[in-house]
Structure formats: C-alpha cells, structure tokens
Enzyme design. Structure first.
Site, PDB file in Angstrom:
ATOM      1  N   LYS A 126       5.618  10.797  -5.931  1.00 36.85           N
ATOM      2  CA  LYS A 126       6.562   9.932  -5.219  1.00 36.85           C
ATOM      3  C   LYS A 126       7.704   9.447  -6.110  1.00 36.85           C
ATOM      4  CE  LYS A 126       4.619   7.351  -1.767  1.00 36.85           C
ATOM      5  NZ  LYS A 126       3.654   6.509  -1.037  1.00 36.85           N
ATOM      6  N   ASP A 170       7.590   3.409   3.479  1.00 41.34           N
ATOM      7  CA  ASP A 170       6.305   2.707   3.379  1.00 41.34           C
ATOM      8  C   ASP A 170       6.425   1.228   3.762  1.00 41.34           C
ATOM      9  OD1 ASP A 170       4.714   4.865   2.600  1.00 41.34           O
ATOM     10  OD2 ASP A 170       5.154   4.579   0.476  1.00 41.34           O
TER      11      ASP A 170
END
Ligand code: ATR
Length: 277
Positions: free
Chosen positions: A70, A107
């Site tokens: 990520k 997120d």
C-alpha cells in the site's frame, strides 16, 4: 482496444489467498449484470512495478492494493489524491484512459460510511475518540476522524514513536498516551477504535482493560475475523454501541467499483452475506 473488451480489476498483495475482495466485487458484478472480472494476484516485491505498468495493457481498469504494497504503490503512481498522500498509502489504483495511474485511499471513507450505516446516531463531535494502534490503518482512520470533526483524538500504541509520528503528521487534535495507560483513557472516550491486529484469529488477544468503557460510547474494531471480537463483546456488555469491521471493507470498495465499472454498488445485508460465505 475493442469496444467489447471485458473490464478486469483485482487485488495485488502478498499473501492474497484470504482476501475477501474477490468475493465482494464478483458478487456486485454478478448482481448488477456487469460483464467483468476481479482477480486476486500474489505478486513478488521485485515484480511490483513491472506488473502495475503491464496491467492496463492487459485490460485492467484498476486494482486494489493490500499488504505489503500500500505504501510502495504511492511511488509508482502518476497521480496521488491528497488524502492518499496524507495517509501515505493507497488501497485503490485507477488506470486512466490516458495511460496515467491514479492512486487513492478509500479506507477512511469506508471507515466512516460503515459507522454512518450501522450507527446512524453516532456523533463524531460528542467527545474524544480513543484510537488503539498507530499503523497504516490508524493513519486512514485518523484522517477520516479529523474530517468528521472529532474534537480530540487520544492515540496509544505499543511503539510510542509511531504514535508520535502520527501526531506530527495529523496535528494538534492528537494526544499521545502510553500503551500501559490504554485502559485508563477509555473512561474519557465517546468513540473507541481498535486499529491494531490484536484479537484477530491467529494473533494475540487485546489485553487492554475494558472496564472503563462508558455506556453509550461507540466502539468499533477494524478486526473482522472473528466478526464479534472480545472488544465488541465486552463493549456490548457495558452498554456501548458496537460496529464490526466488516462494513469498512465493504464500503471502502464502493468508490473503487464505481470508478472501474461505472455503477455505484450498494452495501446491503446481502453483500455482507456474500462475503461471509
Ligand atoms: P495496519 O496497516 O493493519 O495498521 P501495521 O502497520 O503493521 O498494520 O500496524 C499494526 C498495529 O497493530 C500497530 O499499531 C502495532 O503496534 P506497533 O506499532 O507497536 O507494532 C499493533 N500491534 C501488532 N501486534 C501487537 C502486539 N502484540 N501488541 C501490541 N500492539 C500490536
């Protein structure tokens, strides 16, 4: 590219076998009648850059990114949204028609949408929020809590330097508290978020004393395997409002799916059931 080319998406990480994202996106593709595919891809670190450059040429419209890539994909993208840059990681890549790779982090959006859906009366401004943990997930959660207007964030982490680094990046509303004090600050909390991996199947239990939890506080756990963690069970007994972590996974996928396939999917009980099967 021919008009009939079937759009492909997927998730890149390592390991990837336990990812729930393929089941989620395939469920939406099927139920919305979209001819597309979503593929889990276990990629070696050394191949990451090559693979990402190649995917658009293979018909991919984008991919999700998970552990451990990520952070690395931020460097590989041509465009990075402000929130992904602030968080320092991306979970979503969009391969644009002009060839540019666009990185975003949804997120935090998923985190907030899950609370809005499952605890519609939750008021982020009601009082301080306690965040347990200071890893990548905590960064996304804190950015989202700041945007939602929480008055104060008390952050505590086993490795204190990581919490202090977060304070540097996310500003004055953060107060760093020693990990041994984690139980004590629960008494102040209107909202409690566990962003550590403690309590997950195969990980050590969360040993923070929970008797300080206040009735009416909102308690949520990013751990969703098991769905009902020890933290959520204890919080429920204390009269807190509890929200499990599965919804965050479902909601973070909504903006990605919409950008890739052109339709905004809904998160319903049926969606949850499809992913839990
Ligand atoms: P993620 O991206 O999921 O947040 P991470 O960056 O590895 O993953 O962060 C994991 C979090 O769980 C961290 O806050 C970590 O604490 P440290 O920063 O001290 O490592 C926390 N964590 C993991 N195992 C832990 C343990 N046994 N005790 C306390 N905290 C733990």
């Amino acid at each position: 590219m021919s008009l009939e080319r079937i759009p492909l998406a997927g998730v890149i990480g390592s390991p990837i076998a336990h990812s729930k994202s393929p089941a989620l996106h395939m469920h939406w593709l099927k139920s919305l009648g979209i001819a597309g595919h979503y593929i889990p891809m276990d990629i070696a670190q050394d191949d990451l850059a090559d693979v990402i450059r190649m995917l658009p040429r293979m018909g991919f419209v984008g991919v999700n990114v998970t552990v451990p890539y990520k952070e690395a994909v931020i460097e590989l993208a041509d465009l990075v949204t402000d929130r992904a840059a602030l968080i320092g990681s991306a979970n979503t890549l969009i391969f644009r028609k002009d060839g540019k790779i666009h990185a975003d982090n949804t997120d935090g959006y998923g985190f907030i949408q899950n609370l809005r859906q499952k605890a519609p009366d939750w008021n982020p401004k009601a009082g301080p929020t306690v965040v347990l943990g200071a890893g990548g997930a905590a960064r996304a959660v804190i950015a989202a809590l700041n945007d939602a207007g929480v008055p104060e964030i008390l952050i505590t982490n086993r490795t204190k330097q990581r919490a202090e680094a977060l304070k540097k990046d996310f500003g004055k509303r953060l107060r760093v508290v020693d990990w041994v004090q984690a139980g004590n600050i629960l008494e102040e909390a209107a909202t409690v978020v566990n962003t550590t991996s403690l309590g997950m199947i195969g990980k050590p239990p969360l040993r923070v004393p929970l008797d300080g939890l206040q009735k009416g506080a909102l308690v949520t756990d990013l751990v969703y395997a098991p769905l009902r963690t020890h933290l959520l069970n204890e919080a429920e007994k204390a009269g807190c409002v509890t929200v499990d972590g599965l919804g965050m996974l479902l909601h973070q996928a909504v903006p990605a799916f919409e950008r890739w396939f052109g339709v905004r999917p809904q998160v319903t009980e049926e969606t949850r059931a499809a992913v839990l099967r």
